[in-house]
Design an enzyme around this catalytic site. Structure first.
Site, PDB file in Angstrom:
ATOM      1  N   TYR A   1     -11.605  -7.866   6.889  1.00  0.00           N
ATOM      2  CA  TYR A   1     -10.491  -7.890   5.941  1.00  0.00           C
ATOM      3  C   TYR A   1     -10.201  -9.345   5.586  1.00  0.00           C
ATOM      4  CZ  TYR A   1      -6.018  -7.586   3.673  1.00  0.00           C
ATOM      5  OH  TYR A   1      -5.019  -7.716   2.747  1.00  0.00           O
TER       6      TYR A   1
ATOM      7  N   ASP B   1     -12.548 -17.096   8.580  1.00  0.00           N
ATOM      8  CA  ASP B   1     -11.197 -16.678   8.215  1.00  0.00           C
ATOM      9  C   ASP B   1     -10.394 -16.499   9.494  1.00  0.00           C
ATOM     10  OD1 ASP B   1      -8.897 -15.360   7.508  1.00  0.00           O
ATOM     11  OD2 ASP B   1      -9.862 -13.914   6.174  1.00  0.00           O
TER      12      ASP B   1
ATOM     13  N   LYS C   1      -0.755 -16.808   8.009  1.00  0.00           N
ATOM     14  CA  LYS C   1       0.046 -15.994   8.908  1.00  0.00           C
ATOM     15  C   LYS C   1       0.948 -16.790   9.873  1.00  0.00           C
ATOM     16  CE  LYS C   1      -1.772 -11.518   8.217  1.00  0.00           C
ATOM     17  NZ  LYS C   1      -3.114 -11.103   7.779  1.00  0.00           N
TER      18      LYS C   1
ATOM     19  N   TYR D   1       0.812  -1.221   0.000  1.00  0.00           N
ATOM     20  CA  TYR D   1       0.000   0.000   0.000  1.00  0.00           C
ATOM     21  C   TYR D   1       0.845   1.270   0.000  1.00  0.00           C
ATOM     22  CZ  TYR D   1      -3.764  -3.221   0.872  1.00  0.00           C
ATOM     23  OH  TYR D   1      -4.647  -4.248   0.751  1.00  0.00           O
TER      24      TYR D   1
HETATM   25  C1  LIG Z   1      -3.681 -11.154   6.429  1.00  0.00           C
HETATM   26  C2  LIG Z   1      -5.048 -11.665   6.266  1.00  0.00           C
HETATM   27  C3  LIG Z   1      -5.490 -12.201   5.037  1.00  0.00           C
HETATM   28  C4  LIG Z   1      -4.632 -12.208   3.804  1.00  0.00           C
HETATM   29  O1  LIG Z   1      -3.479 -12.990   3.932  1.00  0.00           O
HETATM   30  P1  LIG Z   1      -2.220 -12.728   2.961  1.00  0.00           P
HETATM   31  O2  LIG Z   1      -1.243 -13.782   3.363  1.00  0.00           O
HETATM   32  O3  LIG Z   1      -1.744 -11.338   3.236  1.00  0.00           O
HETATM   33  O4  LIG Z   1      -2.708 -12.891   1.570  1.00  0.00           O
HETATM   34  C5  LIG Z   1      -6.772 -12.683   4.977  1.00  0.00           C
HETATM   35  N1  LIG Z   1      -7.583 -12.661   6.048  1.00  0.00           N
HETATM   36  C6  LIG Z   1      -7.198 -12.173   7.243  1.00  0.00           C
HETATM   37  C7  LIG Z   1      -8.134 -12.208   8.386  1.00  0.00           C
HETATM   38  C8  LIG Z   1      -5.917 -11.639   7.385  1.00  0.00           C
HETATM   39  O5  LIG Z   1      -5.540 -11.131   8.566  1.00  0.00           O
END
Ligand SMILES: *Cc1c(COP(=O)(O)O)cnc(C)c1O
Length: 430
Positions: free
Chosen positions: A146, A247, A276, A18
Site C-alpha cells: 500500500y 516507503d 504518519k 472509503y
Molecule cells: C498511509 C500510507 C501512505 C499514504 O499516506 P497518506 O498520508 O495517507 O497519503 C503511503 N504509504 C504507506 C506505507 C502508508 O502506510
C-alpha cells in the site's frame, strides 16, 4: 449543534475514508483526545489502539507538542517555501538527515504520505530522464503493498485486494512480483527471490525504480516479511542501477522495533518516504529523502530542477511540531517502550491462535495482528469494541493494533482482552 445534529449532518454531507454517501457506516463523534484516550461527545472514553493510523506515537495533546505548536503559531504559522527558508524546516531536515541511514542527505517536504511517494517516483523518473534514458517509465513492486491513494501510488498498491482493480483502465501498468516471503522469522531459501529476480531480468531496461514497504506491509495486508528478501532487493538494485524507494511512512520512527524498518536488513534505500508519525500525529507532514546520487543525477540533466513544489511545502507549524516529536522520541527511550508493548501483544494475543475463527496471529515491534478466517462485520465489530471501551478499527480479515508508545500495561490489556473476546465470536464475522 446537538450531538445528534452533528452526526446527522455528517451522514448527509461528509465523506469519510472509503465510505459510501448512500449507505454510510456509523461514525463516532469524538470531542477530545488526551494521552491514549479518545473522549466521545457523550462522555464515554475509548483507549486508542490505532494511534490514529500509526501517527499519534506519543499519545494525544502531549504538552511538549502542544507547546511547540502554539509557540510556532505565535511566531509564524506559514510562509511560502519558494525563495524562502526558515528555522523549523532546517532544524527538522537536520534531524532527519542525522537519524536516517547515512547516504540519505537531501530532503523534500510535502503535506501527505501519498504525495511524498509521488515525489519519490517523480525523482526516480527524472533521474533517468536526466541521464537520457527515456525508456525507463515503469515501476516494479511486490503484491500486498500500500503506497497511497493518488493515481501513481495506486498503480503500485496491491492490484487485487480491494479498490484499485476498479481503476485498471486508467492506471499505469506496474510490474508486480509476488508478495515477499518468507515471514519475518522464517528460514530463508534462495527460491524466495527467484520470481523477483526473474522480473528484474525481464524488465530491466524499462524499470526506473523498485517501490516497496520495507519488512512491514501495512494497509495492503499487515504482513511481516524476511529481512533477507529486502537485502536481496537492495543487492539487485545496486547491481542493475535501478533505484530503490523504501516507503517507511507506516514503519518509520520505531514502530517495527527499529527506528526505520530498513535497519532490520542493514540496508539503505536510494529514496525514503516518511510521514504518519513524523509530527507525532499532530499535523499532516511528509518527507522524501534522497541520496546525493539521486539528487545530483536529477540536477545534472537538461531539466535540472526537481519539478515539484506544494503550496504548503515545509509548513512551519508542522516542522516545529515534528522537531518536538523527534526530540521526545529520543528522550523517551522509544526502543524500550516498543519492545515492552510488543512482548505484551505477543503474550496476550496468543490465545487467539487456538480459535477456529482465526487464521493467524502475528506481532512485530509495537504492531499486533489477528487475521480471521472470514472478513469481519466492520460495523458490528466496531460497536463491540466501543462497548468495551477501546478503539480498534479492523478491515477485511484483519483486526490489528499499533498503540501509542506511551500506553500503560493495564490499558493495553483492556485492548487485547477485547480483541480475544471479539474474534472468538463468529457472529462478528461476515
Ligand atoms: C498511509 C500510507 C501512505 C499514504 O499516506 P497518506 O498520508 O495517507 O497519503 C503511503 N504509504 C504507506 C506505507 C502508508 O502506510
Amino acid at each position: 449543534m446537538q450531538t445528534s445534529d452533528i452526526v446527522k449532518f455528517d451522514r448527509e454531507h461528509i465523506w469519510h475514508p472509503y465510505t459510501s454517501m448512500n449507505n454510510p457506516l456509523p461514525v463516532y463523534p469524538v470531542a477530545r483526545a488526551k494521552g491514549v484516550r479518545l473522549t466521545l461527545e457523550d462522555g464515554r472514553e475509548l483507549i486508542d489502539g490505532m494511534s490514529s493510523w500509526w501517527a499519534a506515537i506519543h499519545g494525544y495533546s502531549h504538552p511538549r507538542l502542544v507547546r511547540a505548536l502554539t509557540q510556532q503559531a505565535q511566531t509564524m504559522s506559514h510562509v511560502m517555501f519558494g525563495g524562502i527558508t526558515h528555522r523549523p524546516a532546517v532544524e527538522l531536515a537536520r534531524r532527519l538527515v542525522d537519524m536516517t541511514p547515512a547516504p540519505l542527505q537531501r530532503v523534500f517536504f510535502s503535506d501527505s504520505g501519498s504525495v511524498s511517494v509521488e515525489v519519490a517516483i517523480k525523482m526516480a523518473f527524472q533521474y533517468w530522464l536526466s541521464k537520457g534514458e527515456t525508456g525507463r517509465c515503469r515501476l516494479l513492486t511486490v503484491r500486498g503493498g500500500y503506497h497511497g491513494d493518488t493515481f501513481r501510488t495506486m498503480s503500485v498498491c496491491d492490484p487485487e485486494n480491494g479498490m484499485h482493480s476498479l481503476f485498471a483502465g486508467v492506471l499505469a501498468k506496474s510490474v508486480f512480483a509476488p508478495a515477499p516471503t518468507p515471514a519475518f522469522d522464517a528460514p530463508w531459501e534462495d527460491e524466495h527471490f527467484d520470481a523477483f529476480e526473474q522480473l528484474v531480468r525481464e524488465h530491466e531496461a524499462e524499470l526506473a525504480a523498485v517501490v516497496l514497504e520495507p519488512i512491514v506491509q501495512g494497509a495492503g495486508g499487515m504482513r511481516f516479511y524476511s529481512p533477507e528478501f529486502l537485502r536481496r532487493v537492495r543487492e539487485i538494485c545496486t547491481r542493475t542501477g535501478i533505484l530503490l524507494i523504501a516507503d517507511e511512512i507506516a514503519t518509520g520512527f520505531g514502530r517495527s522495533g527499529k527506528l526505520f524498518a530498513c535497519e532490520h536488513a542493514g540496508i539503505s534505500p536510494d529514496i525514503m518516504c516518511l510521514g504518519k508519525a513524523l509530527t507525532g500525529g499532530t499535523m499532516t507532514l511528509a518527507a522524501t529523502l534522497a541520496t546525493d546520487r539521486v539528487a545530483n543525477g536529477i540536477s545534472d540533466g537538461e531539466l535540472s530542477v526537481l519539478m515539484h513544489g506544494p503550496t504548503f511545502m515545509g509548513n512551519p507549524l508542522a516542522c516545529a511540531v515534528a522537531c518536538a516529536s523527534l526530540d521526545l522520541l529520543v528522550e523517551n527511550d522509544w526502543a524500550a517502550s516498543v519492545s515492552a508493548i510488543g512482548d505484551q501483544l505477543r503474550r496476550e494475543l496468543a490465545p487467539c491462535a487456538d480459535l477456529p475463527t482465526v487464521r493467524d496471529v502475528r506481532t512485530l515491534g509495537a504492531i499486533g495482528v489477528v487475521e480471521t478466517t472470514r472478513p469481519v462485520d466492520m460495523a458490528a465489530l466496531q460497536r463491540f469494541f466501543v462497548d468495551r471501551g477501546v478503539w480498534v478499527r479492523p478491515f477485511g480479515r484483519l483486526v490489528y493494533v499499533m498503540p501509542p508508545y506511551i500506553m500503560k500495561k493495564d490499558d493495553l490489556s483492556q485492548i487485547t482482552s477485547a480483541i480475544v473476546d471479539a474474534v472468538a465470536r463468529p457472529e462478528l464475522l461476515s
